[in-house]
Design an enzyme around this catalytic site. Structure first.
Site, PDB file in Angstrom:
ATOM      1  N   HIS A  73      30.943  43.052  31.893  1.00 35.43           N
ATOM      2  CA  HIS A  73      30.357  41.704  31.875  1.00 35.43           C
ATOM      3  C   HIS A  73      29.953  41.269  33.275  1.00 35.43           C
ATOM      4  CE1 HIS A  73      34.382  40.737  33.211  1.00 35.43           C
ATOM      5  NE2 HIS A  73      33.962  39.521  33.540  1.00 35.43           N
ATOM      6  N   ASP A 106      38.779  34.456  39.742  1.00 34.15           N
ATOM      7  CA  ASP A 106      37.339  34.285  40.014  1.00 34.15           C
ATOM      8  C   ASP A 106      36.798  35.293  41.020  1.00 34.15           C
ATOM      9  OD1 ASP A 106      36.933  32.150  38.235  1.00 34.15           O
ATOM     10  OD2 ASP A 106      37.793  30.749  39.688  1.00 34.15           O
ATOM     11  N   LYS A 162      39.896  51.296  36.004  1.00 30.63           N
ATOM     12  CA  LYS A 162      41.068  51.926  36.606  1.00 30.63           C
ATOM     13  C   LYS A 162      40.900  53.436  36.545  1.00 30.63           C
ATOM     14  CE  LYS A 162      45.060  50.532  38.287  1.00 30.63           C
ATOM     15  NZ  LYS A 162      45.266  49.200  38.845  1.00 30.63           N
ATOM     16  N   SER A 189      40.026  43.092  48.314  1.00 30.89           N
ATOM     17  CA  SER A 189      39.029  44.149  48.082  1.00 30.89           C
ATOM     18  C   SER A 189      37.641  43.524  47.956  1.00 30.89           C
ATOM     19  CB  SER A 189      39.322  44.897  46.780  1.00 30.89           C
ATOM     20  OG  SER A 189      40.274  45.895  46.997  1.00 30.89           O
TER      21      SER A 189
HETATM   22  N1  GLU Z   1      45.146  48.644  42.520  1.00 32.34           N
HETATM   23  C1  GLU Z   1      45.090  47.254  42.788  1.00 32.34           C
HETATM   24  C2  GLU Z   1      45.351  46.461  41.526  1.00 32.34           C
HETATM   25  O1  GLU Z   1      45.918  46.941  40.585  1.00 32.34           O
HETATM   26  C3  GLU Z   1      43.829  46.842  43.527  1.00 32.34           C
HETATM   27  C4  GLU Z   1      42.545  47.064  42.805  1.00 32.34           C
HETATM   28  C5  GLU Z   1      41.309  46.815  43.670  1.00 32.34           C
HETATM   29  O2  GLU Z   1      41.427  46.333  44.772  1.00 32.34           O
HETATM   30  O3  GLU Z   1      40.237  47.137  43.163  1.00 32.34           O
HETATM   31  O4  GLU Z   1      45.050  45.309  41.457  1.00 32.34           O
END
Ligand code: GLU
Length: 467
Positions: free
Chosen positions: A64, A98, A105, A360
């Protein structure tokens, strides 16, 4: 618990919240389902020349918003069900805070301590290559990050492999959690743990909610037990202690320890580095059972390891009034109901560990803009503050020393800005969820799912369905 299915557990929480949403079942089904599930196998040539087949997955749960986002895990627990569940949690997590990404994953099923660094590098690079071949990696399509068993080093290899195969001006934005010289952002490593602290602190600041739990408002003096001293657990504990909380228990793979008088975290980390274990540290009480301390006396319990740690067998004995879910999926649906029945405040994973993906997001923005946060404005801010301080000096008899000037006129650098963005995100999201919780008389987990369903659903509702 052999019949444990993680994706099913996540969906139970989703279904509970869906009852409060306006959307019809078809749309809810579309939000819940995993859009793309990719099972990868490839041969690894081991250092001794033998061949080992490696199994990996990447799941894109929801498109989305793009790119999809979520970590890569190296663990023996990895399988399709786990990766699907974690991808779904990423969708909901991003929506709750947000952060404009869909959820994804990835994981590789290995016991990483059985592989040399060179083998881990070959595994990471080959996995990356397989993702690229199927368009499961790219700054605008799918952007991985570290997770359990991976870190900045692995993300650096992902980037380097991507760069070798693609001439893309935005290549650095294809993965986050990278080392700083490769486009990482300051504050990413500690972000998830720091986010956990901001979330728990915000919960503890609410006088009304603390009164209901029979606790004093504020973090100061509250005791906590942590499970897992990895990147998330360590930084969460460190920040909680700095915020005035007292660490009384630690659970790790080798066992668990407890000391009602408080545990010195830094000394414990050193001790574990030297001896390879937390057992026998100072005067702590040691339990062979590595989850025994989860049932110990404390105000706050923070599971910061893997899923399925608080379940029907141990939940009835858990004494903590606040459960801070730093891990993904640490509480089974049954345990959630038991703890709720006991009156505990559960701060859910889909909110509490969102600090990692929030930072991130900042890293991805930095990579796309090709400029470090604060680079343009830091000096300008400093000179503006100095001018204001000079005016204050002129209209009063106060003069500032150079040292005072330095402190008062300091402009924000990348670390400050990232931290401020993280704090703002965690505080806003908590209050949004708490408001939703009270409005519908539900728990925070249901509120988080409901918030996510509303935010994702509105986008699916407006999407054209193409043949
Ligand atoms: N592995 C982390 C989580 O489960 C970070 C994921 C990310 O930063 O994309 O939220």
């Amino acid at each position: 618990m052999s019949d444990y299915e993680f994706f099913d557990q996540v969906n139970k929480g989703f279904d509970r919240a869906a009852k409060y949403s306006e959307y019809d079942q078809g749309l809810l089904d579309q939000i819940k389902i995993c859009n793309n599930v990719y099972h990868i196998t490839f041969p690894l040539e081991r250092d001794d020349g033998s061949i080992k087949v490696i199994h990996g997955w990447r799941v894109e749960h929801s498109h989305h918003k793009l790119p999809t986002k979520g970590g890569i895990r190296f663990s023996t627990t990895v399988n399709e069900d786990e990766t699907m569940a974690l991808a779904a949690l990423m969708t909901y997590k991003c929506a709750v805070v947000d952060v404009p990404f869909g959820g994804a994953k990835g994981g590789i099923k290995i016991e990483r301590s059985e592989y040399s660094d060179a083998e881990i590098e070959r595994i990471t690079r080959r996995y990356t290559y397989e993702l690229i071949k199927k368009d499961f990696l790219g700054p605008g399509s799918d952007v991985p990050a570290p997770d359990y068993g991976t870190g900045a080093r692995e993300m650096g290899w992902v980037l380097d492999t991507y760069r070798q195969l693609k001439s893309d001006i935005n290549a650095e934005a294809c993965v986050t959690g990278k080392p700083i010289p490769q486009g990482g952002v300051r504050g990413r490593t500690e972000a998830t743990g720091r986010g956990v602290y901001f979330g728990v602190r915000e919960a503890c600041q609410n006088k009304e909610d603390m009164k209901e739990l029979g606790l004093e408002p504020g973090l100061e003096g509250k005791t906590f037990v942590i499970q897992g001293l990895g990147n998330v657990g360590y930084h969460a504990a460190q920040n909680m202690i700095q915020g005035g909380a007292v660490l009384v228990g630690v659970a790790e793979i080798e066992g668990s320890i407890y000391d009602s008088g408080g545990i010195d975290l830094e000394a414990l980390m050193e001790y574990r580095d030297e001896t390879g274990s937390i057992m026998g540290f100072n005067d702590t009480k040691a339990f062979e059972d590595n989850t025994a301390v989860l049932k110990a006396e404390c105000d706050i319990l923070i599971p910061a390891a893997l899923e399925n740690q608080l379940h029907a067998d141990n939940a009835p004995d858990i004494k903590a009034k606040i459960i801070g879910e730093a891990a993904n999926g640490p509480t089974t649906d049954e345990a959630h109901n038991i703890l709720k029945e006991k009156g505990a405040l559960i701060i859910p994973d889909s909110y509490l560990n969102a600090g990692g993906v929030t930072v991130s997001y900042f890293e991805w923005l930095k990579n796309l803009s090709h400029v470090r946060f604060g680079r343009m404005e830091k000096r300008f801010e400093e000179s503006s503050y100095r001018k204001i301080l000079n005016v204050i000096e002129n209209i009063s008899d106060r003069t500032f020393t150079e040292e005072e000037m330095g402190v008062l006129a300091q402009g924000a650098d990348e670390k400050d800005l990232v931290d401020s963005g993280l704090e703002e995100t965690m505080i806003n999201a908590y209050n949004e969820l708490n408001e939703l919780r009270k409005r519908h008389d539900i728990d925070l987990r249901t509120a988080a799912f409901l918030s996510a369903i509303d935010k994702v659903g509105i986008i699916y509702n407006q999407m054209g369905i193409f043949p």
